[in-house]
Motif scaffolding. Structure first.
Motif, PDB file in Angstrom:
ATOM      1  N   SER A 147     -23.467  -1.636  -2.979  1.00 62.02           N
ATOM      2  CA  SER A 147     -21.855  -2.076  -2.798  1.00 62.02           C
ATOM      3  C   SER A 147     -21.095  -1.613  -3.856  1.00 62.02           C
ATOM      4  N   ALA A 148     -19.897  -1.327  -3.672  1.00 60.23           N
ATOM      5  CA  ALA A 148     -18.729  -1.226  -4.795  1.00 60.23           C
ATOM      6  C   ALA A 148     -19.027  -0.049  -5.714  1.00 60.23           C
ATOM      7  N   GLU A 149     -19.735   0.988  -5.328  1.00 66.34           N
ATOM      8  CA  GLU A 149     -19.658   2.327  -5.931  1.00 66.34           C
ATOM      9  C   GLU A 149     -18.162   2.843  -6.343  1.00 66.34           C
ATOM     10  N   GLU A 150     -17.409   2.755  -5.090  1.00 65.80           N
ATOM     11  CA  GLU A 150     -16.037   3.068  -5.385  1.00 65.80           C
ATOM     12  C   GLU A 150     -15.223   2.339  -6.462  1.00 65.80           C
ATOM     13  N   GLY A 151     -15.736   1.024  -6.882  1.00 66.47           N
ATOM     14  CA  GLY A 151     -15.109   0.186  -7.714  1.00 66.47           C
ATOM     15  C   GLY A 151     -15.705   0.427  -9.231  1.00 66.47           C
ATOM     16  N   GLY A 152     -16.408   1.447  -9.447  1.00 65.05           N
ATOM     17  CA  GLY A 152     -16.914   2.024 -10.902  1.00 65.05           C
ATOM     18  C   GLY A 152     -18.277   1.671 -10.978  1.00 65.05           C
ATOM     19  N   MET A 153     -19.248   1.931  -9.932  1.00 68.91           N
ATOM     20  CA  MET A 153     -20.570   1.662  -9.966  1.00 68.91           C
ATOM     21  C   MET A 153     -21.128   0.370 -10.130  1.00 68.91           C
ATOM     22  N   LEU A 154     -20.192  -0.701  -9.486  1.00 71.99           N
ATOM     23  CA  LEU A 154     -20.384  -2.220  -9.676  1.00 71.99           C
ATOM     24  C   LEU A 154     -21.729  -2.597  -9.201  1.00 71.99           C
ATOM     25  N   GLY A 155     -21.998  -2.174  -8.074  1.00 72.26           N
ATOM     26  CA  GLY A 155     -23.187  -2.735  -7.354  1.00 72.26           C
ATOM     27  C   GLY A 155     -24.609  -2.021  -8.265  1.00 72.26           C
ATOM     28  N   SER A 156     -24.569  -0.933  -8.311  1.00 66.54           N
ATOM     29  CA  SER A 156     -25.976  -0.344  -9.094  1.00 66.54           C
ATOM     30  C   SER A 156     -25.742  -0.622 -10.247  1.00 66.54           C
ATOM     31  N   GLY A 157     -24.587  -0.957 -11.086  1.00 66.78           N
ATOM     32  CA  GLY A 157     -24.628  -1.473 -12.410  1.00 66.78           C
ATOM     33  C   GLY A 157     -25.276  -2.619 -12.493  1.00 66.78           C
ATOM     34  N   ALA A 158     -24.822  -3.769 -11.768  1.00 65.54           N
ATOM     35  CA  ALA A 158     -25.490  -4.969 -11.658  1.00 65.54           C
ATOM     36  C   ALA A 158     -27.023  -4.960 -11.550  1.00 65.54           C
ATOM     37  N   ILE A 159     -27.545  -4.055 -10.548  1.00 63.55           N
ATOM     38  CA  ILE A 159     -28.803  -4.141 -10.310  1.00 63.55           C
ATOM     39  C   ILE A 159     -29.685  -3.495 -11.479  1.00 63.55           C
ATOM     40  N   SER A 160     -29.200  -2.186 -11.786  1.00 70.02           N
ATOM     41  CA  SER A 160     -29.850  -1.619 -13.003  1.00 70.02           C
ATOM     42  C   SER A 160     -30.001  -2.379 -14.238  1.00 70.02           C
ATOM     43  N   LYS A 210     -22.549  20.744 -10.747  1.00 61.89           N
ATOM     44  CA  LYS A 210     -22.283  19.627 -11.587  1.00 61.89           C
ATOM     45  C   LYS A 210     -21.177  18.992 -11.044  1.00 61.89           C
ATOM     46  N   CYS A 211     -21.177  17.648 -11.194  1.00 61.75           N
ATOM     47  CA  CYS A 211     -20.325  16.591 -10.446  1.00 61.75           C
ATOM     48  C   CYS A 211     -19.377  15.938 -11.758  1.00 61.75           C
ATOM     49  N   GLY A 212     -19.794  16.068 -13.035  1.00 61.27           N
ATOM     50  CA  GLY A 212     -19.126  15.366 -14.168  1.00 61.27           C
ATOM     51  C   GLY A 212     -19.665  14.007 -14.251  1.00 61.27           C
ATOM     52  N   TYR A 213     -18.990  13.368 -15.267  1.00 63.35           N
ATOM     53  CA  TYR A 213     -19.441  11.852 -15.478  1.00 63.35           C
ATOM     54  C   TYR A 213     -19.004  10.917 -14.573  1.00 63.35           C
ATOM     55  N   ALA A 214     -19.868   9.966 -14.126  1.00 62.92           N
ATOM     56  CA  ALA A 214     -19.405   8.685 -13.362  1.00 62.92           C
ATOM     57  C   ALA A 214     -19.234   9.536 -11.811  1.00 62.92           C
ATOM     58  N   CYS A 215     -19.855  10.176 -11.473  1.00 66.03           N
ATOM     59  CA  CYS A 215     -19.378  10.636 -10.043  1.00 66.03           C
ATOM     60  C   CYS A 215     -20.439   9.792  -8.898  1.00 66.03           C
ATOM     61  N   SER A 216     -21.485   9.311  -9.220  1.00 61.71           N
ATOM     62  CA  SER A 216     -22.017   8.513  -8.097  1.00 61.71           C
ATOM     63  C   SER A 216     -23.041   7.159  -9.121  1.00 61.71           C
ATOM     64  N   ASP A 217     -23.627   6.651  -8.180  1.00 62.51           N
ATOM     65  CA  ASP A 217     -24.574   5.449  -8.771  1.00 62.51           C
ATOM     66  C   ASP A 217     -25.643   5.793  -9.632  1.00 62.51           C
ATOM     67  N   HIS A 218     -26.269   7.018  -9.667  1.00 56.89           N
ATOM     68  CA  HIS A 218     -27.365   7.401 -10.488  1.00 56.89           C
ATOM     69  C   HIS A 218     -26.920   7.221 -11.710  1.00 56.89           C
ATOM     70  N   SER A 219     -25.439   7.300 -12.036  1.00 55.89           N
ATOM     71  CA  SER A 219     -24.898   7.045 -13.456  1.00 55.89           C
ATOM     72  C   SER A 219     -25.279   5.937 -14.117  1.00 55.89           C
ATOM     73  N   SER A 220     -25.261   4.769 -13.300  1.00 54.59           N
ATOM     74  CA  SER A 220     -25.839   3.415 -13.767  1.00 54.59           C
ATOM     75  C   SER A 220     -27.219   3.252 -14.283  1.00 54.59           C
ATOM     76  N   TRP A 221     -28.162   4.154 -13.577  1.00 55.51           N
ATOM     77  CA  TRP A 221     -29.579   4.089 -14.177  1.00 55.51           C
ATOM     78  C   TRP A 221     -29.716   4.961 -15.252  1.00 55.51           C
TER      79      TRP A 221
END
Length: 416
Positions: free
Chosen positions: A272-285, A346-357
């Protein structure tokens, strides 16, 4: 690294109704004695952008900003300053296509021992040995699911329809399990979030219970969508309905083939909430790090359906802000199991949820639809639909093949 507090735009942007004139935003720049910079410094064209909005949109945006005053911390680059703004104001970053991670609850990962095992150079499976499983990747089933998933007005993570779409996805996963192989040792659970749209985790347990403590293999995508403004229609067929659909296809193909992990547990994450700044993946990681859980690999898929006219179909391998050893393994997997080549991008910093991990030093990788500069230009709009001429179901099928192979090689899949 320092904390920079933005002057709240919620108090700077007010809707003004003038007689017989359209509603518009009047923005007041920070006064000379203010010590807090405003979003003007980050988004220099902000005032002209807001003043050009249709009256109905400006009114809705004002309501959105006022309704979400919670202070949040965001980061735009790996080593950049931590910026403070409100939850509502994050939508202005999305509108201006500024990538960011919400780091409000981020903390340095606790000390943990995670030996980094090398990734295979010789494959246990071959394309021919997995062919019967690849045959379970059904384009008609992809089409049926995604037509329903994109029918929700938006899957924006704070919207009622965003919560409804998540419940629909949860029900669909349970239906796949029940109808395809209900005897499979699979758990399907929600990872709850305060904003209403929960993430979903599907876990396939290893054949031997003791192997359940081994580092987990994660295949992931994000389920939410957004328009450039969060209250507009957002079908999100490519971003990231395509990645979500690919994960469903992999899950169903493995169940249909009666595969079971033997060396490592296998999980499918629908964030959830990738478009809010990786909120879902951030919480899970963070949860996994807090529990001391180890991760073998994260294979993330985001926007995997678009093939730009005039280009050859290729799998885009994100080469920045990822684990390089895992990414090299992904290149080898594509070369062996996909029917199209890869291209580094390359997609830059914070381009999707892999960034959280990756931010917590877990090995992560990300595949996308091709070169970043050839990506779907209709993302974050009402035109991100399957009706686009360049939307390719066959392209999605290639990512599903890669996912089946990654699961087979890293989780030691064998038939029951």
């Amino acid at each position: 690294m320092k904390l920079v507090a933005f002057a709240s735009l919620s108090s700077l942007a007010v809707a003004v109704v003038l007689p017989q004139q359209p509603q518009q935003f009047t923005l007041l720049a920070p006064t000379s004695h203010s010590h807090s910079p405003s979003l003007f410094s980050l988004l220099p064209d902000l005032e002209s952008t807001l003043s050009s909005l249709p009256s109905s949109h400006s009114s809705q945006l004002a309501q959105h900003l006022a309704a979400l005053p919670e202070k949040r911390l965001i980061q735009l680059t790996e080593d950049g300053d931590i910026l403070q703004l409100t939850e509502g104001e994050k939508s202005l970053l999305v509108y201006h296509r500024v990538n960011f991670i919400d780091v409000t609850h981020h903390r340095a990962s606790p000390t943990r021992v995670q030996p980094k095992s090398p990734y295979p150079t010789n494959f246990k499976h071959s394309a021919s040995s997995l062919n019967s499983t690849f045959n379970h990747i059904s384009i008609p089933k992809m089409q049926d699911f995604l037509s329903k998933f994109t029918a929700f007005y938006t899957r924006y993570y704070r919207s009622p329809s965003g919560k409804e779409s998540q419940k629909f996805l949860l029900g669909h996963l349970n239906e796949i399990h029940e109808k395809t192989n209900k005897k499979a040792n699979v758990s399907i659970s929600e990872f709850e979030h305060s904003w209403g749209q929960n993430s979903i985790i599907v876990r396939m347990e290893p054949r031997e219970e003791k192997m359940g403590e081994e580092p987990v293999v994660i295949l992931s995508a994000h389920q939410d969508s957004t328009n450039s403004l969060p209250f507009l229609r957002a079908p999100g067929a490519d971003d990231d309905g395509s990645g979500t659909t690919v994960l469903l296809s992999i899950f169903e193909a493995l169940l249909a083939g009666k595969f079971v992990p033997t060396t490592n547990p296998l999980e499918f994450h629908f964030y959830s909430a990738e478009e809010g700044g990786m909120l879902g993946s951030g919480a899970i990681s963070r949860s996994y790090a807090d529990q001391g859980r180890q991760v073998r690999a994260v294979y993330h898929t985001d926007v995997v359906a678009f093939v730009k006219k005039g280009t050859e179909p290729r799998i885009g391998v994100i080469s920045d802000n990822v684990d390089q050893d895992l990414t090299e393994f992904m290149r080898r997997v594509i070369g062996e199991f996909a029917e199209i080549p890869y291209v580094d991008t390359k997609c830059g910093y914070a381009c999707s949820d892999h960034s959280s991990w990756q931010k917590l030093s877990y090995p992560s990788s990300c595949l996308s639809e091709g070169r970043f500069e050839d990506s779907n230009t209709h993302m974050h709009s009402a035109q991100d639909t399957t009706e686009l001429e360049e939307f390719s179901w066959e392209h999605m099928r290639q990512f599903a093949r890669v996912g089946v192979a990654v699961a087979g090689e890293l989780a030691g899949l064998e038939r029951e």
